[in-house]
Design a protein around this motif. Structure first.
Motif: not given
Length: 352
Positions: A295-323
């Protein structure tokens, strides 16, 4: 992801490369799977065979089965074949103790005067095969193709390369110039999706040449249509899990305790579980569970909300997804031995 409160730029990356859908093959010797099933001895009649020999533990070699060989006993360990003369049958080869089922090697016997049948996988085994039977997608990059996957490059390049590899002779290379983003490969649809248990399990081998200081996601479960993402990667050369759903309140992180540095020029086994039904995430490195999010991690940029996932995951990606395009030097990363399942943990492959 930056934990000092500043937001960062993101982009969506999609890519394509060679994949083996369902059961895959590899030029490497297969190794046991953690969730094996016992196999049955063969009974196909044929011509007499020459004396058989013991199979290697973990499967992989081919034996000849004799005319008077007894029925196989599919319980780990070595294969025993009968004796005789004349023609021979295959036993304990790539189908015995095989690359898709796992365990120790099976015993394969023969009918009187006959060739041996196909042996099943044995029981037991501590390491996963390169492509376990329950994995829907497997990638070993040995054929150099991009069949069934999408590829997108954003400042970096994605290619199949022979410089570093975990098994075989090739791996996926992502090259990222200074101050640029990267590139990834993405898969959606059958046979992996839709997820029957709303869980997405995966494993890949990772090798860095120059670990970037900025935030880099190497595996991502995506909800589709801009939906929430579950990510595993690194920031400031330490392992970090990330949740992102489009705002500072939903840009969240979780780190192992104590923090786990990402080694440079070393092959690592990264595993993950994304669970959209329970809003949970697990991450293993080299077989050790380093961090779980419930449900929760260490924090968010604002507060520490629930990691509310999507109803279901629809794809998987691997690689260098540089934010963040914050890497001060160019770097490279290699990915190999990718396996993804919608039913159970995949496990790390045995050492080459």
């Amino acid at each position: 992801m930056q934990t000092n409160g500043s937001s960062f730029r993101r982009f969506a990356l999609l890519g394509a490369f060679a994949g083996v859908v369902g059961a895959c093959s590899s030029t490497d010797t297969p190794s046991p799977d953690p969730s094996p099933t016992a196999g049955a001895a063969g009974t196909q009649a044929g011509t007499p065979g020459s004396a058989g020999s013991n199979n290697q533990t973990g499967g992989g070699s081919v034996n000849t089965a004799g005319a008077s060989g007894s029925a196989g006993n599919p319980i780990g360990g070595n294969a025993t074949s009968g004796s005789g003369s004349g023609g021979s049958g295959q036993a304990g080869g790539s189908q015995a103790g095989g690359s898709n089922q796992a365990g120790g090697s099976s015993q394969a016997g023969s009918a009187a005067g006959g060739t041996s049948g196909t042996a099943g996988a044995g029981a037991g085994g501590a390491a996963s095969s390169l492509c376990p039977a329950h994995a829907q997608l497997c990638l070993d990059f040995e054929n150099g193709a991009f069949t069934g996957w999408n590829k997108k490059e954003s400042g970096g390049t994605v290619s199949v390369d022979k410089t570093h590899f975990s098994h075989g002779s090739q791996a996926l290379l992502i090259s990222v110039p200074t101050g640029q983003a990267g590139g990834l490969i993405e898969n959606h649809g059958a046979p992996l999706f839709p997820l029957p248990q709303k869980q997405l399990w995966g494993r890949m081998m990772v090798y860095f040449e120059g670990v970037p200081d900025g935030h880099t996601d190497l595996a991502r479960g995506n909800g589709g249509n801009g939906g929430p993402n579950y990510n595993v990667g690194e920031q400031h050369d330490s392992i970090m899990l990330n949740y992102y759903a489009g705002s500072s309140a939903t840009d969240c992180w979780a780190r192992p305790k104590p923090e786990k540095k990402v080694p440079d020029k070393t092959w690592m086994c990264w595993e993950w579980r994304f669970d959209s039904a329970k809003n949970q995430m697990d991450f293993w490195m080299d077989g050790t569970l380093l961090r779980s999010v419930d449900m929760n991690g260490d924090g968010c940029l604002t507060g520490n909300g629930v990691w509310q996932a999507p109803p279901t995951f629809e794809s998987i990606s691997v690689g260098e997804l540089v934010a963040e395009k914050s890497n001060s030097t160019a770097y490279k990363a290699w990915i190999d031995d990718v396996a993804v399942s919608n039913s159970a943990r995949v496990g790390c492959p045995a050492a080459p």
